[in-house]
Motif scaffolding. Structure first.
Motif, PDB file in Angstrom:
ATOM      1  N   HIS A 137       0.812  -1.203   0.000  1.00  0.00           N
ATOM      2  CA  HIS A 137       0.000   0.000   0.000  1.00  0.00           C
ATOM      3  C   HIS A 137       0.852   1.262   0.000  1.00  0.00           C
ATOM      4  CE1 HIS A 137      -2.965  -3.013   0.898  1.00  0.00           C
ATOM      5  NE2 HIS A 137      -3.890  -2.136   0.569  1.00  0.00           N
ATOM      6  N   THR A 138       2.029   1.182   0.607  1.00  0.00           N
ATOM      7  CA  THR A 138       2.933   2.332   0.550  1.00  0.00           C
ATOM      8  C   THR A 138       3.360   2.595  -0.892  1.00  0.00           C
ATOM      9  OG1 THR A 138       3.737   1.681   2.712  1.00  0.00           O
ATOM     10  CG2 THR A 138       5.037   3.299   1.509  1.00  0.00           C
ATOM     11  N   LEU A 139       3.723   1.495  -1.554  1.00  0.00           N
ATOM     12  CA  LEU A 139       4.154   1.612  -2.944  1.00  0.00           C
ATOM     13  C   LEU A 139       3.040   2.196  -3.800  1.00  0.00           C
ATOM     14  CD1 LEU A 139       6.643   0.973  -4.556  1.00  0.00           C
ATOM     15  CD2 LEU A 139       5.678  -1.264  -5.077  1.00  0.00           C
ATOM     16  N   LEU A 140       1.843   1.702  -3.605  1.00  0.00           N
ATOM     17  CA  LEU A 140       0.696   2.204  -4.373  1.00  0.00           C
ATOM     18  C   LEU A 140       0.451   3.677  -4.073  1.00  0.00           C
ATOM     19  CD1 LEU A 140      -2.001  -0.607  -4.433  1.00  0.00           C
ATOM     20  CD2 LEU A 140      -0.783   0.409  -6.343  1.00  0.00           C
ATOM     21  N   ALA A 141       0.599   4.027  -2.783  1.00  0.00           N
ATOM     22  CA  ALA A 141       0.366   5.432  -2.401  1.00  0.00           C
ATOM     23  C   ALA A 141       1.368   6.345  -3.087  1.00  0.00           C
ATOM     24  CB  ALA A 141       0.437   5.585  -0.882  1.00  0.00           C
ATOM     25  N   VAL A 142       2.624   5.913  -3.127  1.00  0.00           N
ATOM     26  CA  VAL A 142       3.663   6.725  -3.766  1.00  0.00           C
ATOM     27  C   VAL A 142       3.356   6.882  -5.247  1.00  0.00           C
ATOM     28  CG1 VAL A 142       6.103   6.800  -4.385  1.00  0.00           C
ATOM     29  CG2 VAL A 142       5.421   6.092  -2.087  1.00  0.00           C
ATOM     30  N   LEU A 143       3.034   5.740  -5.895  1.00  0.00           N
ATOM     31  CA  LEU A 143       2.734   5.787  -7.324  1.00  0.00           C
ATOM     32  C   LEU A 143       1.519   6.662  -7.593  1.00  0.00           C
ATOM     33  CD1 LEU A 143       3.303   2.056  -8.290  1.00  0.00           C
ATOM     34  CD2 LEU A 143       4.598   4.021  -9.115  1.00  0.00           C
ATOM     35  N   PHE A 144       0.516   6.544  -6.730  1.00  0.00           N
ATOM     36  CA  PHE A 144      -0.699   7.321  -6.894  1.00  0.00           C
ATOM     37  C   PHE A 144      -0.404   8.809  -6.738  1.00  0.00           C
ATOM     38  CE2 PHE A 144      -4.925   8.877  -5.705  1.00  0.00           C
ATOM     39  CZ  PHE A 144      -5.657   8.297  -6.719  1.00  0.00           C
ATOM     40  N   PHE A 145       0.487   9.100  -5.789  1.00  0.00           N
ATOM     41  CA  PHE A 145       0.872  10.501  -5.572  1.00  0.00           C
ATOM     42  C   PHE A 145       1.503  11.075  -6.836  1.00  0.00           C
ATOM     43  CE2 PHE A 145       4.274  13.483  -4.585  1.00  0.00           C
ATOM     44  CZ  PHE A 145       3.562  14.479  -3.941  1.00  0.00           C
TER      45      PHE A 145
ATOM     46  N   PRO B  91       3.777   6.577 -14.049  1.00  0.00           N
ATOM     47  CA  PRO B  91       3.320   6.102 -12.728  1.00  0.00           C
ATOM     48  C   PRO B  91       1.899   5.569 -12.758  1.00  0.00           C
ATOM     49  CG  PRO B  91       3.633   8.479 -12.726  1.00  0.00           C
ATOM     50  CD  PRO B  91       4.206   7.973 -14.003  1.00  0.00           C
ATOM     51  N   PHE B  92       1.085   6.122 -13.682  1.00  0.00           N
ATOM     52  CA  PHE B  92      -0.279   5.627 -13.774  1.00  0.00           C
ATOM     53  C   PHE B  92      -0.282   4.156 -14.216  1.00  0.00           C
ATOM     54  CE2 PHE B  92      -4.088   4.738 -16.285  1.00  0.00           C
ATOM     55  CZ  PHE B  92      -5.040   4.934 -15.309  1.00  0.00           C
ATOM     56  N   GLY B  93       0.536   3.883 -15.241  1.00  0.00           N
ATOM     57  CA  GLY B  93       0.664   2.489 -15.702  1.00  0.00           C
ATOM     58  C   GLY B  93       1.130   1.590 -14.580  1.00  0.00           C
ATOM     59  N   PHE B  94       2.133   2.059 -13.841  1.00  0.00           N
ATOM     60  CA  PHE B  94       2.646   1.260 -12.718  1.00  0.00           C
ATOM     61  C   PHE B  94       1.566   1.048 -11.662  1.00  0.00           C
ATOM     62  CE2 PHE B  94       7.132   2.205 -13.971  1.00  0.00           C
ATOM     63  CZ  PHE B  94       7.519   0.888 -14.036  1.00  0.00           C
TER      64      PHE B  94
ATOM     65  N   ILE C 225      -0.672  -1.691 -12.837  1.00  0.00           N
ATOM     66  CA  ILE C 225      -0.008  -2.994 -12.741  1.00  0.00           C
ATOM     67  C   ILE C 225       0.103  -3.424 -11.285  1.00  0.00           C
ATOM     68  CG2 ILE C 225       2.177  -4.203 -13.080  1.00  0.00           C
ATOM     69  CD1 ILE C 225       2.533  -2.343 -15.575  1.00  0.00           C
ATOM     70  N   PHE C 226       0.536  -2.478 -10.427  1.00  0.00           N
ATOM     71  CA  PHE C 226       0.755  -2.863  -9.026  1.00  0.00           C
ATOM     72  C   PHE C 226      -0.552  -3.111  -8.287  1.00  0.00           C
ATOM     73  CE2 PHE C 226       5.164  -1.708  -9.525  1.00  0.00           C
ATOM     74  CZ  PHE C 226       5.761  -2.680  -8.751  1.00  0.00           C
ATOM     75  N   THR C 227      -1.635  -2.471  -8.769  1.00  0.00           N
ATOM     76  CA  THR C 227      -2.926  -2.791  -8.161  1.00  0.00           C
ATOM     77  C   THR C 227      -3.260  -4.251  -8.430  1.00  0.00           C
ATOM     78  OG1 THR C 227      -3.620  -0.528  -8.485  1.00  0.00           O
ATOM     79  CG2 THR C 227      -5.339  -2.118  -8.011  1.00  0.00           C
ATOM     80  N   GLY C 228      -2.994  -4.685  -9.668  1.00  0.00           N
ATOM     81  CA  GLY C 228      -3.194  -6.100  -9.994  1.00  0.00           C
ATOM     82  C   GLY C 228      -2.337  -6.994  -9.126  1.00  0.00           C
ATOM     83  N   VAL C 229      -1.059  -6.642  -9.004  1.00  0.00           N
ATOM     84  CA  VAL C 229      -0.153  -7.436  -8.175  1.00  0.00           C
ATOM     85  C   VAL C 229      -0.632  -7.463  -6.728  1.00  0.00           C
ATOM     86  CG1 VAL C 229       2.202  -7.541  -7.264  1.00  0.00           C
ATOM     87  CG2 VAL C 229       1.837  -7.034  -9.667  1.00  0.00           C
TER      88      VAL C 229
END
Lengths: 196, 68, 263
Positions: free
Chosen positions: C205-213, C226-229, C232-236
């Motif tokens: 969730h930290t990683l997702l938060a950073v990417l979302f930011f 970052p949107f693409g990531f 992808i990371f939401t899927g992961v």
């Protein structure tokens, strides 16, 4: 107890302050002031959810699964039963067919026997009839033969009488006698159609 | 799916080692305080922790089946 | 370990970004905020965002099942098939890991799996809170499993359960060495159980938060990466949420099995 031990170590590991207040740089998860409420509500909510699922969800799914396996079992049993029925029907038909075949053969046999008997009978009658007719015809032939012989005998007597008459009337030579016999026979031959 | 399963297994195994060592250290630390024997108990139990950690890692590797 | 490293990396990223104008604080996602303060006998029992989202996850789990079972039929629809598959999944785990006498624990294991799964998954909704990213929540469940299986072991086997810590067929001389190791490895169970789940959820969730930011703050021409990531990371993360719930559940079954059969 183990959690209580772990927390300071983890806090040290993540570089957070160990004074218990939420540090801006440490993980907020190690703020012990939130622990009592989260522990309490986790336990309570979990137990409530266990009760709810155990009452409204788990028996429902188990019932469906049981019902399905039961219905599959029933289908299998039904299929088995209908196969037994079909086998029985097949055996019954086979039996009927063989019975029909037997009776047909019997009928044919009988018919054949009757036909043969009829034919034999007819032949026998025919033979008897023809034999009878033949006998009648033979009898007639015999009769006419006998009549003819009678006639011949009668005429022979007449001829002899005539010849004797003529012999007596004139003395005849042997040649004359012969001539007279011939004449008599000729006369008899001319008279013959009259006889019949 | 396969690489993720491998990753999660690796994650799992790392946690096993770390936690066992932490438990060993914690027990050693407490014993040291109780017997005032610093640093012997913490040293001994750290060692035990490492062994227990490897033991748990081995167990974990053999007990977790691949997710169906 | 890996997860903790990732968390540390994320923390570093926070420090690096802290000086720039929009303040990024991915860890504020884990900040427990009191919503309804309750205190009983001096003990804080407040309803916080963590508790609230746990309830939402649990309610979602319950109503998903009720929705799937609204018209139960022998020939299942899509939702009912899914519910049955979930049920069968847990049933198989319990049967294979514990065996036939695992039936009595099925409701608890079933609830545990779906609680953790739905907490993990609802945490992926932007603006939500992940209860399983709280060490105290995962710790409560892990301690629950630990205490339950230990009591079960003593209940089933009495004092004989202590033989669990004495490996059989070992020379007496090695016992002082092996018994502490066995005890440590036994005590490590709830810790590794809780830390694994907590660390995975926190890291993800930290990683997702950073990417979302980054997706939200970068101009449009820079945001697609970052949107693409994020996608992808939401899927992961969905996958990790599932895997972690599975691991927690199967280890619970392993521990119960150990208590029952003392392997």
């Amino acid at each position: 107890m183990i959690e209580a031990l772990l927390i300071p170590i983890a806090q040290a590991a993540t570089g957070g302050a160990t004074d218990g207040h939420p540090p801006s740089s440490g993980l907020p998860q190690f703020d012990t002031s939130t622990f009592s409420s989260q522990t309490f509500w986790s336990i309570v909510s979990f137990l409530i959810l266990v009760a709810l699922l155990n009452k409204y969800v788990i028996p429902a799914i188990r019932n469906i699964l049981d019902a399905r396996s039961k219905s599959i079992q029933e289908d299998i049993n039904g299929a088995k039963q209908s196969r037994v029925d079909a086998d029985k029907a097949l055996a019954e038909y086979r039996r009927l067919i063989s019975t029909a075949r037997e009776s047909a053969a019997q009928i044919m046999d009988e018919t054949r026997r009757e036909a043969i008997a009829y034919r034999d009978n007819a032949l026998k009658t025919l033979e008897e009839e023809s034999a009878r007719k033949k006998a009648v015809v033979m009898e007639e032939i015999e009769q006419s033969k006998r009549a003819a012989m009678q006639e011949i005998a009668t005429h022979a007597v007449e001829i002899a009488l005539l010849a004797t008459e003529k012999l007596l009337a004139k003395s005849v030579t042997a040649a004359d006698a012969n001539q007279m016999v011939d004449e008599a026979i000729r006369q008899m031959g001319q008279q013959r159609p009259i006889i019949h | 799916m396969q690489p993720h399963s491998g990753m999660s297994l690796a994650l799992r195994l790392g946690v096993e080692l770390v936690t066992a060592v932490l438990i060993g250290v914690a027990i050693g630390y407490m014993l040291d305080r109780f017997f005032a024997s610093t640093p012997w108990m913490i040293a001994l139990f750290s060692l035990f922790g490492v062994i227990a950690g490897f033991r748990n890692m081995y167990r974990a590797a053999s007990s977790i089946p691949p997710m169906p | 370990m890996f997860a903790l490293t990732a968390t540390a990396a994320a923390t570093t990223a926070v420090h690096a970004a802290a000086s720039s104008a929009p303040k990024m604080d991915p860890l504020h996602h884990f900040q427990v905020i009191k919503i309804i303060p309750i205190s009983l006998f001096g003990i804080d029992l407040s309803i916080s965002n963590s508790v609230l989202w746990m309830w939402i996850a649990m309610a979602l789990a319950f109503f998903c099942f009720r929705f799937a079972l609204r018209q139960p039929s022998i020939v299942p629809g899509r939702a009912q098939s899914l519910a049955e598959a979930g049920f069968q999944f847990i049933d198989d785990i319990v049967n294979e890991t514990i065996g036939h006498d695992g039936k009595q624990f099925f409701p608890y294991i079933f609830t545990l799996f779906f609680t953790i799964l739905f907490c993990n998954l609802t945490g992926l909704i932007p603006g939500s809170f992940t209860a399983t990213s709280q060490i105290i929540v995962t710790g409560t469940f892990a301690m629950g499993v630990f205490i339950f299986s230990t009591l079960l072991g003593f209940y089933r086997h009495g004092a004989h359960f202590l033989h669990f810590f004495v490996p059989s067929g070992l020379p007496i001389a090695l016992l002082p060495l092996m018994v502490p190791i066995e005890i440590i490895s036994y005590l490590a169970r709830p810790v590794s159980l809780s830390v694994r789940l907590f660390a995975n959820m926190t890291a993800g969730h930290t990683l997702l938060a950073v990417l979302f930011f980054f997706t939200a703050t970068l101009p449009w021409f820079g945001a697609w990466l970052p949107f693409g990531f994020t996608v992808i990371f939401t899927g992961v993360e969905i996958f990790i949420g599932l895997i972690q719930a599975y691991i927690f559940t199967i280890l619970t079954c392993v521990y119960i099995n150990d208590a029952l059969h003392m392997h």
